[in-house]
Write a protein that holds these residues in place. Structure first.
Motif, mmCIF file in Angstrom:
data_model
loop_
_atom_site.group_PDB
_atom_site.id
_atom_site.type_symbol
_atom_site.label_atom_id
_atom_site.label_comp_id
_atom_site.label_asym_id
_atom_site.label_seq_id
_atom_site.Cartn_x
_atom_site.Cartn_y
_atom_site.Cartn_z
ATOM 1 N N GLU A 1 0.837 -1.211 0.000
ATOM 2 C CA GLU A 1 0.000 0.000 0.000
ATOM 3 C C GLU A 1 0.872 1.262 0.000
ATOM 4 N N ALA B 1 2.111 1.815 -3.478
ATOM 5 C CA ALA B 1 1.043 2.180 -4.412
ATOM 6 C C ALA B 1 0.518 3.598 -4.189
ATOM 7 N N LEU C 1 0.237 6.539 -6.795
ATOM 8 C CA LEU C 1 -0.741 6.356 -7.876
ATOM 9 C C LEU C 1 -2.144 6.709 -7.393
ATOM 10 N N GLN C 2 -2.379 6.498 -6.098
ATOM 11 C CA GLN C 2 -3.674 6.875 -5.522
ATOM 12 C C GLN C 2 -3.826 8.404 -5.550
ATOM 13 N N TYR D 1 -6.228 5.160 -11.407
ATOM 14 C CA TYR D 1 -5.858 3.745 -11.334
ATOM 15 C C TYR D 1 -6.782 3.048 -10.336
ATOM 16 N N ARG E 1 -7.653 0.252 -7.448
ATOM 17 C CA ARG E 1 -6.824 -0.267 -6.360
ATOM 18 C C ARG E 1 -6.059 -1.511 -6.825
ATOM 19 N N ARG F 1 -3.156 -0.522 -9.008
ATOM 20 C CA ARG F 1 -2.097 0.098 -8.198
ATOM 21 C C ARG F 1 -1.291 -0.965 -7.473
ATOM 22 N N ARG G 1 0.981 -3.083 -9.751
ATOM 23 C CA ARG G 1 2.240 -2.417 -10.107
ATOM 24 C C ARG G 1 3.192 -2.350 -8.923
ATOM 25 N N ALA G 2 2.650 -2.138 -7.739
ATOM 26 C CA ALA G 2 3.491 -2.085 -6.540
ATOM 27 C C ALA G 2 4.198 -3.420 -6.343
ATOM 28 N N ARG H 1 8.500 3.000 -4.084
ATOM 29 C CA ARG H 1 7.445 4.025 -4.042
ATOM 30 C C ARG H 1 7.819 5.224 -4.921
ATOM 31 N N ILE I 1 7.206 4.289 -8.702
ATOM 32 C CA ILE I 1 5.951 3.722 -9.222
ATOM 33 C C ILE I 1 5.246 4.663 -10.202
ATOM 34 N N GLY I 2 5.397 5.962 -10.023
ATOM 35 C CA GLY I 2 4.751 6.897 -10.935
ATOM 36 C C GLY I 2 5.547 7.166 -12.195
#
Ligand code: ATP
Ligand code: MG
Length: 223
Positions: A104, A107, A110-111, A116, A118, A121, A124-125, A157, A160-161
């Motif tokens: 979490e 991810a 991205l939140q 995206y 859940r 997200r 990908r995490a 983290r 991820i973007g």
């Protein structure tokens, strides 16, 4: 065009009636795909420069283009939007959310960005966590991990973007040498995958990981 193009950056902090001139005319340019280390004594302006390059703060004067966008004069929300799209950060103190699981945490950017599900997200995490050797830690909380593992979660983290640039301030400062080596391996891997990295460090052997060094002294780039 270079990814980072900064000219004549100055930063003056006002402390009561005293002006602290943290940057005194800094020119920096970083090409796509470079791995650059910024070194220099305490108080020389390294973190101040990183905050400006990462759109956490704006310069008092000077020009700054990040990935072709003129950001020197952006403030507030506009600056935050560029930051969210283009910059990944890794700090000395990890800054993970203690109540969230590892996946979490990874991810989360991205939140914030939106768009995206859940499921997407977390998928990908997990891919990133596996890449950094943490596939068996996805459901753990940060306080159940070692320092080196936490920092690798922070690297995942930050990536991820798919940021244009990864900015890293003293990433191994809180780690023993073995954990530090694991974290440096993660950066090496990210760089090999095409990421551009700018890293601040006090440690010469950490700086030696990078392919170019920028040395700062007294708010300026030293010759
Ligand atoms: N928010 C602030 N308000 C006032 N002065 C500040 C602020 N942040 C930094 N400074 C001052 O600006 C100068 C540069 O600080 P900076 O944190 O950029 O140095 P640094 O090179 O990152 O040092 P270190 O290696 O200790 O992290 C210092 O004199 C510092 O005291
Ligand atoms: Mg600093």
């Amino acid at each position: 065009m270079a990814l980072i193009e900064a000219q004549e950056l100055t930063k003056v902090y006002q402390l009561g009636r005293v002006d602290v001139r943290a940057l005194r005319g800094v020119d920096v340019s970083v090409e796509r795909g470079e791995y650059v280390a910024i070194t220099g004594p305490s108080g020389s302006g390294k973190s101040t420069l990183m905050h400006i390059l990462g759109c956490l703060d704006s310069p008092t004067s000077g020009g700054y283009r990040l990935d072709g966008e003129d950001v020197a004069n952006l403030r507030g929300r506009a600056l935050a939007q560029v930051r969210n799209r283009k910059v990944g950060f890794v700090f000395q103190t990890f800054n993970l959310m203690p109540r969230m699981t590892v996946e979490e945490n990874v991810a989360l950017p991205l939140q914030y960005r939106g768009g995206y599900s859940r499921r997407a997200r977390l998928r990908r995490a997990r891919t990133l966590l596996e890449r950094f050797g943490l596939g068996d830690r996805i459901g753990h909380r940060p306080d159940e991990l070692s320092g080196g593992e936490r920092q690798r979660v922070a690297v995942a983290r930050a990536l991820i973007g798919e940021p244009a640039i990864l900015l890293v301030d003293e990433p191994t400062g809180n780690l023993d040498s073995e954990a530090g080596a694991e974290v440096l391996r993660a950066f090496r891997e990210a760089h090999a995958a095409g990421n551009t990295i700018v890293m601040v460090t006090h440690e010469p052997d950490v700086a030696a990981e990078a392919h170019r060094g920028i040395h700062m002294a007294d708010g300026q780039v030293a010759a």
